[in-house]
Design a protein around this motif. Structure first.
Motif, short mmCIF file in Angstrom:
data_model
loop_
_atom_site.label_atom_id
_atom_site.label_comp_id
_atom_site.label_asym_id
_atom_site.label_seq_id
_atom_site.Cartn_x
_atom_site.Cartn_y
_atom_site.Cartn_z
N LYS A 121 0.85 -1.20 0.00
CA LYS A 121 0.00 0.00 0.00
C LYS A 121 0.88 1.24 0.00
CE LYS A 121 -3.46 -2.82 0.46
NZ LYS A 121 -4.18 -3.25 -0.76
N TYR A 122 0.36 2.30 -0.54
CA TYR A 122 1.12 3.54 -0.66
C TYR A 122 0.53 4.60 0.26
CZ TYR A 122 3.93 7.07 -3.11
OH TYR A 122 4.83 8.04 -3.43
N GLU A 123 1.40 5.43 0.79
CA GLU A 123 0.94 6.47 1.71
C GLU A 123 0.44 7.68 0.92
OE1 GLU A 123 3.58 5.80 5.69
OE2 GLU A 123 4.65 6.65 3.97
N TRP A 124 -0.71 7.51 0.30
CA TRP A 124 -1.26 8.56 -0.56
C TRP A 124 -1.53 9.85 0.21
CZ3 TRP A 124 -1.04 7.56 -5.58
CH2 TRP A 124 -1.09 6.23 -6.01
N SER A 125 -1.83 9.72 1.49
CA SER A 125 -2.25 10.91 2.26
C SER A 125 -1.06 11.75 2.74
CB SER A 125 -3.08 10.48 3.47
OG SER A 125 -2.33 9.62 4.31
N LYS A 126 0.17 11.23 2.57
CA LYS A 126 1.33 11.97 3.05
C LYS A 126 1.88 12.88 1.95
CE LYS A 126 4.49 10.19 5.62
NZ LYS A 126 5.56 9.30 6.15
N ALA A 127 1.96 14.15 2.24
CA ALA A 127 2.48 15.09 1.26
C ALA A 127 4.01 15.05 1.21
CB ALA A 127 2.01 16.51 1.61
N HIS A 128 4.63 14.65 2.34
CA HIS A 128 6.09 14.63 2.41
C HIS A 128 6.58 13.21 2.67
CE1 HIS A 128 10.17 15.89 3.17
NE2 HIS A 128 10.15 15.33 4.37
N SER A 129 7.47 12.73 1.85
CA SER A 129 8.09 11.42 2.00
C SER A 129 7.09 10.28 2.12
CB SER A 129 9.02 11.40 3.22
OG SER A 129 10.08 12.30 3.04
N PRO A 130 6.21 10.11 1.13
CA PRO A 130 5.33 8.93 1.17
C PRO A 130 6.12 7.67 0.82
CG PRO A 130 5.01 10.14 -0.87
CD PRO A 130 5.98 10.96 -0.05
N TRP A 131 5.77 6.55 1.48
CA TRP A 131 6.45 5.30 1.25
C TRP A 131 5.46 4.21 0.89
CZ3 TRP A 131 11.26 6.71 1.11
CH2 TRP A 131 11.78 7.63 2.03
N VAL A 132 5.99 3.08 0.44
CA VAL A 132 5.19 1.87 0.31
C VAL A 132 5.22 1.18 1.67
CG1 VAL A 132 5.10 -0.43 -0.75
CG2 VAL A 132 5.60 1.58 -2.16
N GLN A 133 4.09 0.65 2.08
CA GLN A 133 4.01 -0.01 3.38
C GLN A 133 3.41 -1.40 3.23
OE1 GLN A 133 5.15 1.10 6.21
NE2 GLN A 133 5.40 3.32 5.92
N LYS A 134 3.93 -2.32 4.02
CA LYS A 134 3.39 -3.68 4.06
C LYS A 134 3.96 -4.40 5.28
CE LYS A 134 6.80 -6.44 1.66
NZ LYS A 134 6.87 -7.37 2.79
N CYS A 135 3.42 -5.58 5.58
CA CYS A 135 3.93 -6.41 6.67
C CYS A 135 5.43 -6.65 6.51
CB CYS A 135 3.17 -7.74 6.65
SG CYS A 135 3.96 -9.09 7.57
#
Length: 254
Positions: A121-135
């Motif tokens: 999943k992607y941190e769509w809501s973060k304007a600064h330094s969004p990352w991919v996140q998973k277990c």
């Protein structure tokens, strides 16, 4: 020997203790959610939720039957997400976890397209330094000889952590009792996964994707991704440059 987890769905009671343990250990933010016609909460995996319990109501012998299914990254033995990553931000470790390197990620999100289980999943809501996140498969706990946080907290032993080959043997042993459908989900799906499941209900009835190919996907990853328009590839390169600037700025602020 690589580690894995055997999920025995007949033992899960849907307490969601694994959800709480995962969120606590990984320090994921609390996001307000709303129940919508079922007891599932949250309604889907997200950048803030690495694992959750899916609820299914089926019928057997004229009576309703509840099944609870734990969702998280399956940590494929040959992960398509890693093969799709342009910069090596995702990699399979010899111990089992598929690890993600924040510093390398350029945000192209090819991993999300490649995953047959739709996990990253992607941190769509973060304007600064969004990352991919998973277990993360709690790789730092495993490095210290500890089981993943979700496994540790399970009160019914629905989750069994151990050597992958031994878990597969245990799964086959349980299937021989006749209490389960004769299918170990994850033994062959996508070439095999570190997390495997056994169930007393057909997997297609409880929300599993049973159309996942029975072979490893990396050899086919770029045959599919090469069909993506060249404009998007160029855009990814731009993202790479921005990511470099971003990461340099983050390190400078530490």
């Amino acid at each position: 020997m690589p580690k894995g987890v055997l999920v025995d769905l007949t033992r899960c009671i849907g307490c969601r203790g694994c959800q709480v343990a995962c969120k606590s250990w990984n320090e994921r933010p609390v996001v307000k959610t709303v129940l919508a016609g079922s007891f599932e909460n949250p309604p889907a995996l997200s950048e803030a939720c690495y694992t959750r319990i899916r609820f299914h109501e089926t019928e057997a012998g004229g009576a309703p039957v509840w099944n609870f299914v734990k969702e998280q990254c399956l940590h494929c033995k040959e992960p398509a997400c890693a093969s799709a990553c342009l910069v090596g931000a995702l990699r399979k470790t010899p111990d089992g976890p598929v690890m993600y390197d924040f510093d390398k990620c350029i945000g192209c999100r090819y991993c999300m397209v490649a995953c047959p289980f739709e996990i990253p999943k992607y941190e769509w809501s973060k304007a600064h330094s969004p990352w991919v996140q998973k277990c993360t498969f709690c790789y730092e706990r495993q490095a210290d000889g500890l089981s993943p946080a979700c496994v540790k907290t399970c009160p019914t032993d629905a989750l069994l952590w151990g050597d992958s080959e031994e878990l597969l043997a245990e799964a086959k042993k349980r299937l021989a009792t006749g209490k389960y459908v004769q299918h170990i989900y994850g033994e062959k799906e996508a070439g095999g996964t570190s997390w495997i499941y056994i169930s007393n209900r057909p997997f297609e009835e409880i929300g599993f994707n049973t159309k996942v190919p029975q072979y490893a996907l990396p050899p086919y990853t770029w045959a599919s991704l090469s069909k993506i328009p060249v404009e998007i590839v160029v855009f990814s390169a731009v993202l790479g440059g921005l990511a470099f600037i971003r990461n340099r700025g983050d390190k400078g602020g530490e």
